[in-house]
Design a protein around this motif. Structure first.
Motif, mmCIF file in Angstrom:
data_model
loop_
_atom_site.group_PDB
_atom_site.id
_atom_site.type_symbol
_atom_site.label_atom_id
_atom_site.label_comp_id
_atom_site.label_asym_id
_atom_site.label_seq_id
_atom_site.Cartn_x
_atom_site.Cartn_y
_atom_site.Cartn_z
ATOM 1 N N VAL A 51 -5.435 5.944 0.347
ATOM 2 C CA VAL A 51 -4.515 4.819 0.203
ATOM 3 C C VAL A 51 -4.531 4.316 -1.237
ATOM 4 O O VAL A 51 -5.576 4.237 -1.869
ATOM 5 C CB VAL A 51 -4.928 3.673 1.157
ATOM 6 N N PHE B 165 0.828 -1.205 0.000
ATOM 7 C CA PHE B 165 0.000 0.000 0.000
ATOM 8 C C PHE B 165 0.860 1.252 0.000
ATOM 9 O O PHE B 165 1.939 1.276 0.594
ATOM 10 C CB PHE B 165 -0.903 0.035 1.234
ATOM 11 N N TYR C 208 -3.589 0.983 -3.494
ATOM 12 C CA TYR C 208 -3.266 -0.439 -3.482
ATOM 13 C C TYR C 208 -2.296 -0.673 -4.631
ATOM 14 O O TYR C 208 -2.675 -0.603 -5.807
ATOM 15 C CB TYR C 208 -4.534 -1.274 -3.617
#
Length: 80
Positions: free
Chosen positions: A55, A30, A57
């Motif tokens: 965030v 992440f 991924y």
């Protein structure tokens, strides 16, 4: 504590080697694009931080917004 079916790194961790390994795996998976601290509480050797984070991924490049609560207990720092 988290849900291990959603993320293997959830749960209780103790000790520097365990934390270093978990953080290395987490940061490889992440990327944190931004963080806004919503609230923080310090009570002796305990700290709680409520944040909103954006965030990424890394495997897919998708981003999402979520709120997290980090709980820490700091010990041994008075002896240094």
């Amino acid at each position: 504590m988290g849900d291990k079916s959603a993320l293997e790194l959830t749960g209780r961790m103790e000790g520097h080697p365990t934390l270093r390994g978990a953080f290395a795996q987490f940061t490889a998976t992440f990327g944190f694009e931004s963080r806004e601290i919503l609230a923080e509480v310090v009570d002796g050797d305990r700290v709680a931080i409520h944040s909103r984070v954006l965030v990424r991924y890394n495997p897919s490049g998708k981003t999402f917004s979520t709120e997290i609560l980090d709980l820490f207990q700091i010990s041994g720092w008075q002896d240094r």
